[in-house]
Enzyme design. Sequence first.
Site, PDB file in Angstrom:
ATOM      1  N   GLU A 164     -49.350  -9.455  -5.297  1.00 55.74           N
ATOM      2  CA  GLU A 164     -50.363  -9.592  -6.333  1.00 55.74           C
ATOM      3  C   GLU A 164     -51.745  -9.257  -5.779  1.00 55.74           C
ATOM      4  O   GLU A 164     -52.087  -9.615  -4.649  1.00 55.74           O
ATOM      5  CB  GLU A 164     -50.351 -10.982  -6.980  1.00 55.74           C
ATOM      6  CG  GLU A 164     -51.143 -11.056  -8.276  1.00 55.74           C
ATOM      7  CD  GLU A 164     -50.699 -10.022  -9.316  1.00 55.74           C
ATOM      8  OE1 GLU A 164     -51.243  -8.899  -9.284  1.00 55.74           O
ATOM      9  OE2 GLU A 164     -49.812 -10.320 -10.141  1.00 55.74           O
ATOM     10  N   ASP A 180     -47.763  -8.997 -14.253  1.00 51.80           N
ATOM     11  CA  ASP A 180     -48.586  -9.165 -15.453  1.00 51.80           C
ATOM     12  C   ASP A 180     -47.990  -8.380 -16.625  1.00 51.80           C
ATOM     13  O   ASP A 180     -48.656  -7.585 -17.282  1.00 51.80           O
ATOM     14  CB  ASP A 180     -50.027  -8.745 -15.188  1.00 51.80           C
ATOM     15  CG  ASP A 180     -50.129  -7.327 -14.644  1.00 51.80           C
ATOM     16  OD1 ASP A 180     -49.119  -6.796 -14.172  1.00 51.80           O
ATOM     17  OD2 ASP A 180     -51.239  -6.762 -14.688  1.00 51.80           O
TER      18      ASP A 180
END
Length: 495
Positions: free
Chosen positions: A377, A452
């Site tokens: 991430e 996401d």
Amino acid sequence: MVFRIPRPRRHGRLSALGTALVLVAVGATAVAAPIEPGQSAPLVGTQSGRCLTAPSTANGTQTQLQDCTGASGQTWTHTAGKQLTLPGNKCLDANGRGTTNGTAVIVWDCNGQDNQQWNVNPNGTVTGVQSGLCLDANAAGTANGTRIILWSCNGGTNQQWDSPTPPPDPPVPGGAGTCDIYASGGTPCIAAHSTVRALYGTYGGNLYQVRRSSDSATRNIGVLSAGGTADATTQDSFCAGTTCVITVIYDQSGRGNDLWYQGSSVVPGSSQSRPAIATSESLAVGGSKAYSLYINPGNSYWRDGHLTGVPTGSAPEGMYMVTSGTHVNSGCCFDYGNSETTRAADAAGAMDAINFSTQCWFGGCAGRGPWVQADLEWGLYSGGSQTWNPNQRAFTSKFVTAMLKNNGTSRFALKGGNAQTGNLTTLWDGALPPGYSPMKKQGAIILGSGGDCCKPGGGANLSAGTFYEGAMVSGYPSDATENAVHANIVAAGYR
């Protein structure tokens, strides 16, 4: 090619070191078998039978001969950039950029300069790209502690090196699957997914579910026998004359971490996510027909597993998947592993997933890809920082084993290999990137997209890739366990 090795010529000087090379000595003759870029192996002096060794990885440490023990300072990786490296981004280096006889061969942080580049030659010598001099055991020494230096090439056996092929991994116990191997190593699977075979020797349940377009009916696809391969005949019969999609890949671990397509009633999502076509690719595993999960842009799968054993926070974990080097793209993000329960890009360290793609976020990736990387991430990492990792290499074979492990606080490792043959290559084994310690894993599982994705208003789902099998484990697997897992995959007979 066979050639005779001349008797060594002696000289007295210091020591240094070269790069990846190879030859196998048999009596008075030797056959060159140079180590290939991307391979990891010891470098054994033909004259001494002892290994090229870095006693430590501190900058400036001079290399030397030592008895071969398999220590980490004796396993060198030959990169596509002609470097010889150790874990932690350390390179074999001509000290002070020296080009004269007697220059010490040391280890130093990899920096891409030509004094850290080496030619591996068919006659078993290793020569510096900058100096043209040979990697040499000082004064033709054979004892432990003999220093390695640069010296004019003279045909001596103290300048010839062998990277013998390691013995094959011991046979996998009859009936064992990859998750049995992980469990025997003390790192049990907490999620196990495959469309092609059972990952436990006793697993006799369902692998995945298909849904046909003609009437929206569903059918579970199991295995032909416990521990065996998929029952593709059932899918062929059920889907005859219509189109089928894969709605869910079942978790074989018994923890209920099934992966449903994002956009299903189980995992509501936006219109950009849909299930993958079930018949895009067929293959053979162990001689039996099977189908892959063939992911194109818009396909992705997800599970919130933080309550069912998936590691969270800084807890250690490992994972692997078998994928393909021939069906890839640069879209974000073909991931498998730990992801956000929020399906949002929450923070550095909120993800811990294998990425396999031609994306290269920070530049300097070797070749044109695809590469095994870590999606942590806010960053896709091929090593421990936003800089070039000289050990990174592309994997273009039809079937690829990709591995990631992360201890959650200080260290992670990436490995890759051809899933049909050979051994794993260590691409990185060292520090986490700055800002990722400790990890902040949330415990969801993602397959085929970034973290996401794909709730309403969520991020893009643009990746392409193929998934055959994979598992996530609790704990930090040993190298021996991972080698045995890869051997099991090779033995499965992907074709």
